[in-house]
Design an enzyme around this catalytic site. Sequence first.
Site, short mmCIF file in Angstrom:
data_model
loop_
_atom_site.label_atom_id
_atom_site.label_comp_id
_atom_site.label_asym_id
_atom_site.label_seq_id
_atom_site.Cartn_x
_atom_site.Cartn_y
_atom_site.Cartn_z
N THR A 54 -60.04 -7.93 44.71
CA THR A 54 -61.46 -8.64 46.46
C THR A 54 -62.41 -8.53 44.84
O THR A 54 -63.68 -8.79 45.73
CB THR A 54 -61.48 -8.82 47.40
OG1 THR A 54 -60.69 -8.31 47.60
CG2 THR A 54 -62.39 -9.96 47.93
N LYS B 207 -53.05 -14.23 38.52
CA LYS B 207 -52.73 -13.43 39.20
C LYS B 207 -52.43 -15.34 40.52
O LYS B 207 -53.25 -15.77 40.79
CB LYS B 207 -54.18 -13.02 40.58
CG LYS B 207 -53.39 -12.83 42.11
CD LYS B 207 -54.62 -11.77 42.62
CE LYS B 207 -54.48 -12.04 43.86
NZ LYS B 207 -55.07 -11.04 44.91
N GLU C 298 -53.63 -1.36 45.05
CA GLU C 298 -55.22 -2.55 45.05
C GLU C 298 -56.15 -1.90 45.72
O GLU C 298 -55.16 -2.94 47.17
CB GLU C 298 -54.56 -4.32 44.53
CG GLU C 298 -55.74 -4.82 44.21
CD GLU C 298 -55.06 -5.90 44.75
OE1 GLU C 298 -56.31 -6.91 45.15
OE2 GLU C 298 -54.64 -6.47 43.99
#
Length: 212
Positions: free
Chosen positions: A70, A130, A41
């Site tokens: 993000t 998440k 990621e």
Amino acid sequence: MTDRLQQVQQTGVFAVLRAPDAEHAIEAARALIRGGITGIEVTYSTPGAPDAIRELVAEFGDSANIGAGTVTSAERAEAAADAGAQFLVSPGTVPAVTEAMLETGLTVMTGALTPTEVMTALDLGSHVVKLFPAALAGPPLLKALRGPFGDAHFMPTGGVSAENLGEWFAAGALAVGAGSDLVSSTRLAERDWDGIEAVAGEFTAALQKARA
């Protein structure tokens, strides 16, 4: 379980890369993949994140799961998709951003910590929740959330280490995200690729043990 969720489950550990530039991110990702960590990621806190994603997908697209983290705007979601990202991760769950992420057709993981936030993420259609920042409450929080949200798929991120990884999976994690415990800012700054590869190997071993 859908194919996209099976891919997340199979990947197991997603390395959260916050690098000083795209070149550092690419080299760190190569070290991680050599160590057995195939979930990469690249966060948007990395300057040139889409460039890093594009190169990594070209190099490892068939053998690793490369995505963007993000993701806090529709523009970021679109840029990551254009770069070839295979999944998108946001630290929180905001309707407009989540909807834009889902419109890309990619696997979407959005952040939540409380029951209300989990309900919001599920209602909007996030594929994976998440759990962030997971270190605030640890595996007991995930175990508690799995009670009312037994059909949800969680990826705790924040404070996940090789030492406690097994506890997270025992509590019901589909996969985990690991940041500084896996790729420290010091090793990145020092370009210690061998060190990053070694820690990746520790996480890989812990994952195998958790699955045994």
